[in-house]
Design a protein around this motif. Structure first.
Motif, mmCIF file in Angstrom:
data_model
loop_
_atom_site.group_PDB
_atom_site.id
_atom_site.type_symbol
_atom_site.label_atom_id
_atom_site.label_comp_id
_atom_site.label_asym_id
_atom_site.label_seq_id
_atom_site.Cartn_x
_atom_site.Cartn_y
_atom_site.Cartn_z
ATOM 1 N N LEU A 168 24.812 -14.803 23.182
ATOM 2 C CA LEU A 168 25.380 -14.668 24.516
ATOM 3 C C LEU A 168 26.371 -13.517 24.611
ATOM 4 O O LEU A 168 26.546 -12.938 25.691
ATOM 5 C CB LEU A 168 26.051 -15.979 24.944
ATOM 6 N N HIS A 169 27.030 -13.180 23.505
ATOM 7 C CA HIS A 169 27.977 -12.063 23.534
ATOM 8 C C HIS A 169 27.252 -10.778 23.942
ATOM 9 O O HIS A 169 27.770 -10.007 24.765
ATOM 10 C CB HIS A 169 28.627 -11.881 22.162
ATOM 11 N N ARG A 170 26.071 -10.571 23.423
ATOM 12 C CA ARG A 170 25.317 -9.358 23.756
ATOM 13 C C ARG A 170 24.714 -9.442 25.144
ATOM 14 O O ARG A 170 24.910 -8.535 25.965
ATOM 15 C CB ARG A 170 24.213 -9.116 22.724
ATOM 16 N N VAL A 171 23.966 -10.511 25.423
ATOM 17 C CA VAL A 171 23.227 -10.565 26.688
ATOM 18 C C VAL A 171 24.155 -10.690 27.890
ATOM 19 O O VAL A 171 23.795 -10.299 29.007
ATOM 20 C CB VAL A 171 22.186 -11.704 26.701
ATOM 21 N N ASN A 172 25.379 -11.199 27.670
ATOM 22 C CA ASN A 172 26.333 -11.341 28.781
ATOM 23 C C ASN A 172 27.390 -10.244 28.772
ATOM 24 O O ASN A 172 28.450 -10.391 29.382
ATOM 25 C CB ASN A 172 27.005 -12.717 28.740
ATOM 26 N N GLY A 173 27.121 -9.156 28.086
ATOM 27 C CA GLY A 173 28.002 -8.014 28.134
ATOM 28 C C GLY A 173 29.404 -8.274 27.631
ATOM 29 O O GLY A 173 30.380 -7.755 28.191
ATOM 30 N N GLY A 174 29.512 -9.070 26.562
ATOM 31 C CA GLY A 174 30.808 -9.347 25.967
ATOM 32 C C GLY A 174 31.499 -10.580 26.503
ATOM 33 O O GLY A 174 32.583 -10.945 26.038
ATOM 34 N N HIS A 175 30.875 -11.263 27.479
ATOM 35 C CA HIS A 175 31.462 -12.484 28.063
ATOM 36 C C HIS A 175 30.622 -13.685 27.627
ATOM 37 O O HIS A 175 29.937 -14.312 28.433
ATOM 38 C CB HIS A 175 31.504 -12.377 29.583
ATOM 39 N N ALA A 176 30.709 -13.998 26.358
ATOM 40 C CA ALA A 176 29.779 -14.964 25.761
ATOM 41 C C ALA A 176 29.975 -16.389 26.252
ATOM 42 O O ALA A 176 29.031 -17.170 26.273
ATOM 43 C CB ALA A 176 29.913 -14.938 24.241
ATOM 44 N N ARG A 177 31.165 -16.754 26.639
ATOM 45 C CA ARG A 177 31.440 -18.170 26.875
ATOM 46 C C ARG A 177 31.527 -18.572 28.343
ATOM 47 O O ARG A 177 31.724 -19.741 28.646
ATOM 48 C CB ARG A 177 32.747 -18.554 26.158
#
Length: 215
Positions: free
Chosen positions: A164-173
């Motif tokens: 999720l860190h990658r696919v959400n542009g650094g906003h994993a949570r």
């Protein structure tokens, strides 16, 4: 088969086969999220929809006001292409795309994923509607449907390899609740579905019925 039945089938025949410890963490997270009452505080029917401009999968900025100038909008928030429940819902919406456009409405999906991930999803699922990137879930926050994963649940998703860190542009949570809105051309929300249960989604036939009520 209705989307509701497909989602239930997914839960019973695939989801429940996950490791017991992971399943307990996921279900406990859903219970804790429901206990916050977030769904009841989200932007609801009768309110003006928060205005926004977000990038499409091609990087083009799309403004809600511009969409509304052409008619009603069905706005569907989803967690990401990694979520099988979301993918089922998007396929069901695609199957009802003609019925939605026949009502003079446009269907738009929004996720916290970066545009490249949305483009991959559009190509894989052959979607005929716009998929917008709400990196950081800033628009979801305006609608009152953004929440942060617990460290425990985030760890489970990491173990699943969702990245999720990658696919959400650094906003994993930070993710949106499953939510769908029917917005009339004046910007007023006329129908809404918001759930804290990650296995639930809006039924497309009910969305179409809501659009018919606008005519």
């Amino acid at each position: 088969m209705s989307l509701r039945d497909e989602l239930q089938d997914l839960y019973e025949n695939k989801h429940r086969k996950l490791p017991a410890d992971a399943l307990e963490i996921m279900d406990r997270g859903a219970r804790e999220l429901a206990a916050t009452g977030m769904a009841g505080r989200a932007v609801d029917v009768g309110a003006q929809a928060p205005r926004f401009t977000l990038p499409s999968a091609s990087g083009r900025g799309i403004a809600l006001d511009r969409l509304l100038a052409d008619g009603p909008v069905v706005l569907a928030f989803y967690r990401g292409a990694w979520c099988p429940y979301c993918n089922l819902a998007l396929r069901a919406l695609q199957q009802h795309q003609n019925a939605i456009t026949a009502c003079g409405a446009q269907l738009v999906a929004v996720s916290p994923q970066i545009p490249d991930e949305s483009l991959s999803l559009i190509e894989k699922e052959q979607l005929a509607f716009e998929v917008l990137s709400d990196v950081g879930s800033e628009v979801a926050k305006q609608f009152g449907i953004a929440f942060d994963l617990s460290d425990e649940l985030g760890g489970v998703y990491d173990e699943f390899g969702f990245d999720l860190h990658r696919v959400n542009g650094g906003h994993a949570r930070t993710l949106p609740l499953p939510a769908t809105y029917v917005i009339d051309r004046t910007g007023v929300i006329r129908w809404a579905f918001v759930a804290t249960d990650y296995t639930l989604r809006a039924e497309p036939s009910e969305i179409v019925a809501a659009l018919y009520s606008l005519t």
